[in-house]
Design a protein around this motif. Structure first.
Motif, PDB file in Angstrom:
ATOM      1  N   ARG A  96       0.821  -1.016  -0.281  1.00 55.62           N
ATOM      2  CA  ARG A  96       0.285   0.086   0.317  1.00 55.62           C
ATOM      3  C   ARG A  96       0.831   0.944   0.336  1.00 55.62           C
ATOM      4  O   ARG A  96       2.140   1.209   0.858  1.00 55.62           O
ATOM      5  CB  ARG A  96      -0.492  -0.130   0.655  1.00 55.62           C
ATOM      6  CG  ARG A  96      -2.102   1.505   1.293  1.00 55.62           C
ATOM      7  CD  ARG A  96      -2.298   1.002   2.823  1.00 55.62           C
ATOM      8  NE  ARG A  96      -3.314   1.977   3.077  1.00 55.62           N
ATOM      9  CZ  ARG A  96      -4.549   2.608   4.247  1.00 55.62           C
ATOM     10  NH1 ARG A  96      -4.027   1.781   5.316  1.00 55.62           N
ATOM     11  NH2 ARG A  96      -5.020   3.192   3.944  1.00 55.62           N
ATOM     12  N   ILE A 117      -7.108   2.811   0.942  1.00 57.09           N
ATOM     13  CA  ILE A 117      -7.917   1.542   0.625  1.00 57.09           C
ATOM     14  C   ILE A 117      -8.150   1.949  -0.578  1.00 57.09           C
ATOM     15  O   ILE A 117      -7.749   0.894  -1.327  1.00 57.09           O
ATOM     16  CB  ILE A 117      -8.449   0.902   1.715  1.00 57.09           C
ATOM     17  CG1 ILE A 117      -7.810   0.897   3.045  1.00 57.09           C
ATOM     18  CG2 ILE A 117      -9.235  -0.341   1.293  1.00 57.09           C
ATOM     19  CD1 ILE A 117      -8.373   0.830   3.779  1.00 57.09           C
ATOM     20  N   ILE A 164       1.403   3.328   7.171  1.00 52.08           N
ATOM     21  CA  ILE A 164       0.310   4.525   6.974  1.00 52.08           C
ATOM     22  C   ILE A 164       1.381   5.822   7.424  1.00 52.08           C
ATOM     23  O   ILE A 164       2.135   5.648   8.693  1.00 52.08           O
ATOM     24  CB  ILE A 164      -0.999   4.748   7.016  1.00 52.08           C
ATOM     25  CG1 ILE A 164      -1.579   4.783   7.500  1.00 52.08           C
ATOM     26  CG2 ILE A 164      -1.188   3.974   5.583  1.00 52.08           C
ATOM     27  CD1 ILE A 164      -2.828   5.443   8.136  1.00 52.08           C
ATOM     28  N   ARG A 165       1.870   6.709   6.809  1.00 49.32           N
ATOM     29  CA  ARG A 165       2.107   8.108   7.318  1.00 49.32           C
ATOM     30  C   ARG A 165       1.536   9.191   8.428  1.00 49.32           C
ATOM     31  O   ARG A 165      -0.328   9.780   7.559  1.00 49.32           O
ATOM     32  CB  ARG A 165       3.123   8.973   6.278  1.00 49.32           C
ATOM     33  CG  ARG A 165       3.110   9.696   6.261  1.00 49.32           C
ATOM     34  CD  ARG A 165       4.432  10.589   5.420  1.00 49.32           C
ATOM     35  NE  ARG A 165       5.702  10.206   5.321  1.00 49.32           N
ATOM     36  CZ  ARG A 165       6.439  10.123   4.576  1.00 49.32           C
ATOM     37  NH1 ARG A 165       6.763  11.097   3.668  1.00 49.32           N
ATOM     38  NH2 ARG A 165       7.794   9.667   4.877  1.00 49.32           N
ATOM     39  N   THR A 166       1.493   9.049   9.160  1.00 50.88           N
ATOM     40  CA  THR A 166       0.635  10.173  10.600  1.00 50.88           C
ATOM     41  C   THR A 166       1.583  10.907  10.535  1.00 50.88           C
ATOM     42  O   THR A 166       2.254  11.310  10.372  1.00 50.88           O
ATOM     43  CB  THR A 166       0.096   9.086  11.076  1.00 50.88           C
ATOM     44  OG1 THR A 166       1.062   9.192  12.570  1.00 50.88           O
ATOM     45  CG2 THR A 166      -0.917   8.187  10.673  1.00 50.88           C
ATOM     46  N   THR A 209       2.503   4.249  10.669  1.00 47.94           N
ATOM     47  CA  THR A 209       1.571   3.930  11.486  1.00 47.94           C
ATOM     48  C   THR A 209       0.618   2.777  11.071  1.00 47.94           C
ATOM     49  O   THR A 209      -0.146   3.133  10.185  1.00 47.94           O
ATOM     50  CB  THR A 209       0.219   5.133  11.712  1.00 47.94           C
ATOM     51  OG1 THR A 209       0.703   5.740  12.543  1.00 47.94           O
ATOM     52  CG2 THR A 209      -0.997   4.306  12.566  1.00 47.94           C
ATOM     53  N   LEU A 210       0.905   1.183  11.666  1.00 48.12           N
ATOM     54  CA  LEU A 210       0.080   0.322  10.818  1.00 48.12           C
ATOM     55  C   LEU A 210      -1.205   0.371  11.015  1.00 48.12           C
ATOM     56  O   LEU A 210      -1.897   0.500  12.038  1.00 48.12           O
ATOM     57  CB  LEU A 210       0.802  -0.935  11.346  1.00 48.12           C
ATOM     58  CG  LEU A 210       0.624  -2.129  11.469  1.00 48.12           C
ATOM     59  CD1 LEU A 210       1.127  -2.261   9.893  1.00 48.12           C
ATOM     60  CD2 LEU A 210       0.340  -3.665  12.097  1.00 48.12           C
ATOM     61  N   ASP A 211      -2.246  -0.034   9.816  1.00 48.38           N
ATOM     62  CA  ASP A 211      -2.654   0.565   9.685  1.00 48.38           C
ATOM     63  C   ASP A 211      -4.053  -1.526   9.763  1.00 48.38           C
ATOM     64  O   ASP A 211      -4.216  -2.089   9.024  1.00 48.38           O
ATOM     65  CB  ASP A 211      -3.555   1.218   8.697  1.00 48.38           C
ATOM     66  CG  ASP A 211      -5.615   1.078   9.012  1.00 48.38           C
ATOM     67  OD1 ASP A 211      -5.984   0.805   9.241  1.00 48.38           O
ATOM     68  OD2 ASP A 211      -5.781   1.824   7.381  1.00 48.38           O
ATOM     69  N   ILE A 212      -4.315  -1.431  10.852  1.00 50.16           N
ATOM     70  CA  ILE A 212      -4.498  -2.900  11.228  1.00 50.16           C
ATOM     71  C   ILE A 212      -5.673  -3.247  10.673  1.00 50.16           C
ATOM     72  O   ILE A 212      -5.603  -4.267  10.525  1.00 50.16           O
ATOM     73  CB  ILE A 212      -4.505  -3.399  12.701  1.00 50.16           C
ATOM     74  CG1 ILE A 212      -4.487  -4.887  12.771  1.00 50.16           C
ATOM     75  CG2 ILE A 212      -5.322  -2.810  13.604  1.00 50.16           C
ATOM     76  CD1 ILE A 212      -3.297  -5.844  11.872  1.00 50.16           C
ATOM     77  N   SER A 213      -7.191  -2.388  10.833  1.00 47.87           N
ATOM     78  CA  SER A 213      -8.035  -1.959  10.322  1.00 47.87           C
ATOM     79  C   SER A 213      -8.287  -2.534   8.589  1.00 47.87           C
ATOM     80  O   SER A 213      -9.043  -3.510   8.183  1.00 47.87           O
ATOM     81  CB  SER A 213      -8.460  -1.178  10.349  1.00 47.87           C
ATOM     82  OG  SER A 213      -8.438  -0.665  12.023  1.00 47.87           O
ATOM     83  N   PRO A 218      -8.955  -6.682   7.687  1.00 52.01           N
ATOM     84  CA  PRO A 218      -9.998  -6.727   7.304  1.00 52.01           C
ATOM     85  C   PRO A 218     -11.102  -5.602   6.657  1.00 52.01           C
ATOM     86  O   PRO A 218     -12.266  -6.640   5.592  1.00 52.01           O
ATOM     87  CB  PRO A 218     -11.305  -6.395   9.208  1.00 52.01           C
ATOM     88  CG  PRO A 218      -9.737  -5.543   9.247  1.00 52.01           C
ATOM     89  CD  PRO A 218      -8.361  -5.951   8.958  1.00 52.01           C
ATOM     90  N   VAL A 219     -11.022  -4.822   6.385  1.00 53.86           N
ATOM     91  CA  VAL A 219     -12.062  -3.818   5.640  1.00 53.86           C
ATOM     92  C   VAL A 219     -11.082  -4.325   3.697  1.00 53.86           C
ATOM     93  O   VAL A 219     -12.449  -4.340   2.945  1.00 53.86           O
ATOM     94  CB  VAL A 219     -11.119  -2.362   5.524  1.00 53.86           C
ATOM     95  CG1 VAL A 219     -11.224  -1.706   4.651  1.00 53.86           C
ATOM     96  CG2 VAL A 219     -11.859  -2.153   6.662  1.00 53.86           C
TER      97      VAL A 219
END
Lengths: 342, 342, 342, 342
Positions: D204, D210, D235-237, D245-249, D252-253
């Protein structure tokens, strides 16, 4: 120091630091000079070094918080809420309705929560809402309903307070005060919570860094209250497919930086019912000390955040997850306090 | 509706919307059905349509704020602060020290501000600070200093309030109440400010959307106070070279969405003295109704935000900018109120 | 070093740094030790100091780019594009259609651009599109149209290249190669552009820091091409009211960090026609060396980004802005090269 | 439509949509009219409805990607890489060195990987580096080393390609092509990978939504290759305590939006060795189809990303995690292909 800094510029920094009781170590390179400061950071802060001639930047190396830092308190803390422990070794499930609406709805939600394995009941009587036209909560009426449901179920209650002026009232009913994401830098509220004599559940600001979150906890701690549980609830990013972006890494990072317990709110971070269980599993697996989850007997008529509340069918799955996953990370699901009050 | 939604799912949405007094228009496609809702959005909110079977998403089309919206109030508003207008046709300079420290420092800063063209004096007596160990302001002593300096210079004063409990006190001294970025969703404070009978300067939350900013203004407006000036002060992004990222587009966007005046804070957004003048020029050129700037007679000893305060040398340049740039966007620098109070 | 670092840990860092030809200055405090490194940063990079025992963090103080840095080249550069200067003292208007569609549309847009004061013509023949189903540009046919329009109008052309394999082809037609935001870290493309013998317009990555942008420029410079113009075009944030958030502060910041010219793209950052003029004014006022703007004779049928293209009515206002605003920041609008090719 | 839209404005939209072969359903309210469009979204795109008079906004309801969408392909896909399955029912561990440095280091890392349970070997021969002065990889020499190690260990290899011109070369050695975060919108590279006849691991974009990630996958799919595995890598935050920042959600999305397998890279998202194991546990628990992890025999001398590479001691723990956790989410660790070459 900037590349063009003069000897006099360097001298001035060194002399100011020494006057403030610190030590300044000068490292001279071909292009740049670096000055390492050692001493009390608070004193250096008032020197405004950044505005001096020749200074390029000032970078803080040590943590600006003390009481909540793990540096000075290597052992991780356990916070007890009405007898229920939150911290290392256990995994505590907190559940209940986003907002208290009626005695029946609150009791039904509490029973759903307890059946799933929850030992603490959450429920909002004062709701901070983005729109002034949205339901703002029942206020003291809601607190009384919560107290009645505690009486009936034996579950200690966690409820939000949104104004420093209400802290005393809320603390007279609640077992734990919750401070929400929108108040993560409401310093008057943090200080009042620090003096209320009850444990505090401190949510991370929706755009707050982990350091700012710990500074907010320091505001509470400084007033004499170290019974603080940190709660990661998602941060704001550019991604629109989820309500917020759950920062799952924040759990191990905050646990390394601070001795306070850290829990996760999978309901508000995802904003969709379908995400609650996967994110709960992730939270337990990453090592969270607990999770806090919205449940509602009739989410389709909920006055607040219905789309993310778990319903009956999901609860059996939740009950399974909170029992089977914690042992894999050397934890057990927190059991209910033995004696249920009459 | 989701691709697999059944006829019954569609019927249920239509029937719920009609029961709530709205109209539902169904558009059927090969793969998807779209239902357009018309009516009172607040009522639809409580239907929790998003949690119904077959519903894929609910997207709001009309604005959730009413009183501050430009839809119902096409003419842009002018807010008067102690006789000084802020709004279309003028460009108002607000300047002063970040924090009130002493009578001498405050008066010197006010005179710097006035010489640069400022007609309103800013200065903080209650300071929200990330660290509990940082200087928190002089409190009422600071308010008294500001009132004395107003007496001497004739400049109405703008000062921050950080707790609902202090609103009455601050309003008894101030000409305008400032609500800072950390309190952008402190709804108790917003409501108290709405009842204080003084104009309010409302800073945007550091991670707040423009819509949330207008919702915060709606909280103030709903309590009967439409004398609100919006202030863009930079948002939080991944960029580290500046303290915040000034969202310069927010000025024309907020002016199109709301009738309220919009000003810019170039000092806090950039966080560096070197950026204040360029960002001030950008703010005036983009069409801001004013700018608010930190000045300090001795920034190297300032107790707050010294690195971004303008000093004497920059003020001549600032004076030139605020006089020459506004006419190019059909504005004039706001003049001081004629009579200086005795 | 971390609080618990041992003397041996410190020794190991010092010894590694010295082996790599650097100097290490040790500053010992009560709780922490800081080691200042002086020498060649590239060599230190391969030491992996961060993975050594006792090392808490490694913070770089000096800039990781050399050729584009202003440290070693204090005077700001002027880049000439087909005889048109971009840099200090002037303000250059680049305008044209987002995508080249037909000879008629391109010529009409070029004449609109020239009438508004543009001296360089932009126009896309290779379009990077988020969707594979969107119009991808005319390719070499589009380049030929651009060359014909240059012939007719005398305007040098700026056009995008999206693949390293196309650089030679595009450079054979274009006066300036544009590298778009999606390719801001396409290093193969950057290197190829560095060898093409034409000036390069380098857009900032949509989530790129200013430092990364300068590193991308360094990739081009390292291949022998210092004729680089940086273009701020908005970054990605949580705000949804605009397509991107124009980071207006990036202009003065990048001009301070690098000697390269910096221009602004107000069309792609805002994404709305209404924002183009206010953002153009802000860009000139903040001190940009130029602006690049979408114009289209018939935006309602444009194949790309119609909603943000300026139309005839706006052009008179644009013409006024680019003539009246630059003198206030000690610049003049760049004039067309004297002789128009026959 | 905007509040002031006229009947003629509405008619014009309806007529344009119908001309394009679509249907337009008009829903009229007191303040606003909503028009629901049904038909082929690609055709509507070229109508530029947003630029018509009276149009307030155009909101897409259906997904802009087709081939990778789960709407048209409800069953989740399994992608086979050199015989190793990635997808539902299994949890595949991919591990290896960030960069291939020497045959010895690569073989040692592969053996570490295999011992931990990995069935696919990762390793970079072409490295995209932010700095032109950093190690860029061994190129074809590195590919040969990987092929030799595959011979020895039987592990199929996953390796990155950074330029469309190299795809054929890399595909001649690799079992799976990796496309990195910086090339997430390098459309020429995506298309070339779509034609290479090898499965693709698509990371990604570090600031990609997404939806954009799935659009990038659609570029590959459109060239005839549906053997795509999606990889969330952070992702960058604004948070600085972690590299990304690992976007763990996102797991499933993306699994709900697309039928493609989704794996997680816990090494690059966290950027610290301490975070790799907790994030691996979270990834498996949330339901990822695999994880990809950096291992290195001597991270202190690694030429790339040493600080995040797992070392020997951690590998036993990793081996335990990848064996015990998957069964709790109804998965098993992917076993090695049966015949290991001698």
């Amino acid at each position: 120091m900037a590349p063009g800094a003069t000897e006099a510029d360097i001298e001035r920094v060194v002399s100011l630091v020494e006057t403030a009781g610190g030590d300044a170590f000068v490292s001279r390179g071909v292009e740049r000079t670096i000055i390492g400061l050692v001493g009390d950071v608070q004193q250096f802060g008032s020197l405004n070094l950044r505005s001096l001639n020749g200074v390029s930047d000032v970078i803080r190396i040590s943590a600006p918080y003390k009481l909540v830092s793990r540096e000075n308190h290597p052992e991780r803390s356990i916070v007890r809420v009405g007898g229920v422990p939150v911290g290392p070794g256990t995994m505590t499930l907190i559940a209940g309705p986003c907002a208290v609406e009626t005695p029946e709805q609150t009791l039904a939600a509490a029973e759903m929560a307890r059946a799933a394995g929850a030992t603490l009941l959450r429920g909002g009587a004062f709701k901070p809402r983005t729109s002034p036209y949205a339901f703002q909560g029942l206020g003291e009426t809601g607190l009384k309903i919560l107290a009645d449901v505690r009486e009936e179920t034996g579950m200690p209650i966690v409820t939000e307070v949104v104004d420093a002026a209400d802290v005393e009232l809320v603390a007279s009913y609640a077992d734990m005060l919750q401070i929400g994401t929108r108040n993560a830098q409401n310093f008057a509220l943090l200080q009042a919570a620090g003096e209320a004599g009850k444990p505090v559940l401190l949510k991370r600001g929706m755009s707050g860094t982990i350091e700012e979150w710990l500074m907010a906890a320091e505001y509470i701690a400084q007033r004499g209250n170290l019974d603080i549980v940190l709660c990661e609830r998602g941060i704001r990013t550019f991604e629109k497919a989820t309500r917020n972006t759950l920062d799952i890494s924040a759990v191990p990072v905050a646990q390394r930086m601070s001795h306070l317990p850290v829990i996760v709110d999978p309901s508000h971070s995802g904003g969709h019912r379908d995400l609650v269980l996967p994110l709960t599993r992730a939270a337990i697996a990453v090592g969270a000390d607990g999770v806090i989850i919205d449940v509602h007997p009739h989410p389709e008529t909920a006055l607040c955040d219905g789309p993310q509340a778990l319903v009956d069918g999901d609860l059996r799955e939740l009950a399974k997850v909170v029992r089977t996953l914690p042992p894999l990370v050397d934890r057990v699901l927190t059991a209910a306090p033995e004696a249920v009050p009459a």
